[in-house]
Design an enzyme around this catalytic site. Sequence first.
Site, PDB file in Angstrom:
ATOM      1  N   ARG A 143     -73.621  38.764 -53.004  1.00 41.50           N
ATOM      2  CA  ARG A 143     -72.380  38.219 -52.432  1.00 41.50           C
ATOM      3  C   ARG A 143     -72.231  38.652 -50.971  1.00 41.50           C
ATOM      4  O   ARG A 143     -71.463  38.063 -50.216  1.00 41.50           O
ATOM      5  CB  ARG A 143     -71.148  38.609 -53.249  1.00 41.50           C
ATOM      6  N   TYR A 158     -60.051  19.818 -34.996  1.00 41.67           N
ATOM      7  CA  TYR A 158     -60.455  19.408 -36.330  1.00 41.67           C
ATOM      8  C   TYR A 158     -59.253  19.497 -37.283  1.00 41.67           C
ATOM      9  O   TYR A 158     -58.615  20.528 -37.409  1.00 41.67           O
ATOM     10  CB  TYR A 158     -61.608  20.286 -36.829  1.00 41.67           C
ATOM     11  N   ASP A 189     -65.043  26.330 -31.248  1.00 41.38           N
ATOM     12  CA  ASP A 189     -65.647  25.444 -32.247  1.00 41.38           C
ATOM     13  C   ASP A 189     -66.579  24.517 -31.476  1.00 41.38           C
ATOM     14  O   ASP A 189     -66.139  23.622 -30.758  1.00 41.38           O
ATOM     15  CB  ASP A 189     -64.553  24.654 -32.986  1.00 41.38           C
ATOM     16  N   LYS A 200     -72.714  19.588 -40.046  1.00 39.34           N
ATOM     17  CA  LYS A 200     -72.865  18.478 -39.109  1.00 39.34           C
ATOM     18  C   LYS A 200     -74.241  18.526 -38.425  1.00 39.34           C
ATOM     19  O   LYS A 200     -75.241  18.433 -39.104  1.00 39.34           O
ATOM     20  CB  LYS A 200     -71.702  18.497 -38.124  1.00 39.34           C
TER      21      LYS A 200
HETATM   22  C1  PLP Z   1     -66.389  19.268 -40.118  1.00 39.01           C
HETATM   23  C2  PLP Z   1     -65.792  20.139 -39.082  1.00 39.01           C
HETATM   24  C3  PLP Z   1     -65.213  21.377 -39.407  1.00 39.01           C
HETATM   25  C4  PLP Z   1     -65.120  21.861 -40.842  1.00 39.01           C
HETATM   26  O1  PLP Z   1     -66.368  22.115 -41.373  1.00 39.01           O
HETATM   27  P1  PLP Z   1     -66.743  21.937 -42.946  1.00 39.01           P
HETATM   28  O2  PLP Z   1     -68.194  22.260 -42.945  1.00 39.01           O
HETATM   29  O3  PLP Z   1     -66.406  20.553 -43.342  1.00 39.01           O
HETATM   30  O4  PLP Z   1     -65.926  22.949 -43.676  1.00 39.01           O
HETATM   31  C5  PLP Z   1     -64.712  22.141 -38.375  1.00 39.01           C
HETATM   32  N1  PLP Z   1     -64.760  21.726 -37.100  1.00 39.01           N
HETATM   33  C6  PLP Z   1     -65.303  20.553 -36.749  1.00 39.01           C
HETATM   34  C7  PLP Z   1     -65.316  20.136 -35.319  1.00 39.01           C
HETATM   35  C8  PLP Z   1     -65.823  19.714 -37.729  1.00 39.01           C
HETATM   36  O5  PLP Z   1     -66.347  18.525 -37.375  1.00 39.01           O
END
Ligand code: PLP
Length: 384
Positions: A52, A104, A177, A202
């Site tokens: 974990r 997001y 981000d 992504k």
């Molecule tokens: C998809 C996304 C997230 C969240 O990520 P998950 O893998 O879906 O939890 C956060 N920030 C951005 C810019 C995203 O495109």
Amino acid sequence: MTNKNLAPASLAAQAMGWVDPVTKAVVPPIHMASTYLRDEDNGYRSGRIYARADNPTFDQAEATLSALEGGAGALIFSSGMSAATACFLALAPGDHVVVPKVMYWSLRNWLATFATQWGLKVEFVDADRTDAIAAAVKPGATKLVWIETPANPTWCVTDIAAAADIAHKAGALLAVDSTVATPVLTRPIEHGADIVMHSATKYLNGHSDLIAGALVTARTDEHWTKLRMIRAQLGTILGQTEAWLLMRGMRTLYPRVDWACRSAQKMAERFAAHPMIEEVLYPGLSSFTGHAVSKKQMAGGFGGMLSVRIKGGERAAIATAARVELWKRATSLGGVESLIEHRASIEGPGTPCPTDLLRLSVGCEDGNDLYEDLDQALKRAHNA
Ligand SMILES: *Cc1c(COP(=O)(O)O)cnc(C)c1O
């Protein structure tokens, strides 16, 4: 040749050049074990106790991502959301955080609900204006400034170096981000960021077949230890098979992003002149508000994400999305297959997203095929 002299694209393609010392396999194995043998003297000299906390399958992906971002350490998580929320959970109730209004959507919702109820003082600002960030930070009280650049779904851009300067002068950390920019185009740590967050779901993975997240930090200090502890305590670790898939996906990150950028740039320019399109939102267009800042902090392209605002409003936008054949109507982004989405529908009430907006994630298909498919959908929707 040592890894030190190699360009990031070379490090990614070879997963840091890893070769198994025993079998000479050029691809790392998946470690399935959930627990590790204790030494006879009751120690744990291997450094591993229970899965974990971590798993050897993570090592290659974390080391590679850290190198690509120019960071000191990386942590992969079970999702982008668990990576992002760990940064806020590492703070204490009562702390003040500055976050963007345009960001997001799920994270914005979490900040407005859970994080606020938990006790964080969350302040939403227009993060494309650095004076708005400067006005919001409270020296001593603000512990974290969070930005997303380019930001979903209008791709407005924040000056990372300016935001880092503002955050640091107030005694706060800057987290970015960077899901959309990827380390191929922007390395936020070089611009002063302390933490880089990715939805590895992504571009990093790139094949729309897993959910994962990552944090890369400028230092492996006490704060990093805390993030690692939060991951172990909440159990927001990635499964070992997903970690292996993520590493495999990252090997082609550079050619995928490069292809998507070139395709998106051409498409943005062509759609900007399209009679059924009101406006194209893309950092690579010289007419775009954030273009100058993007040029400064993005190298090699402006990303594979763009949005188009359709003449005729929400109905025309939804009717257009209904008529595409090659593009896939789906949420998410950064995969090899191109996606189209009426973003306001998924974000729901209260969204700052314009209702005439279609979000496009440009994948690895032929750019001309993509253009023609959306063009025929626009024309058929217009004539319907
Ligand atoms: C998809 C996304 C997230 C969240 O990520 P998950 O893998 O879906 O939890 C956060 N920030 C951005 C810019 C995203 O495109």
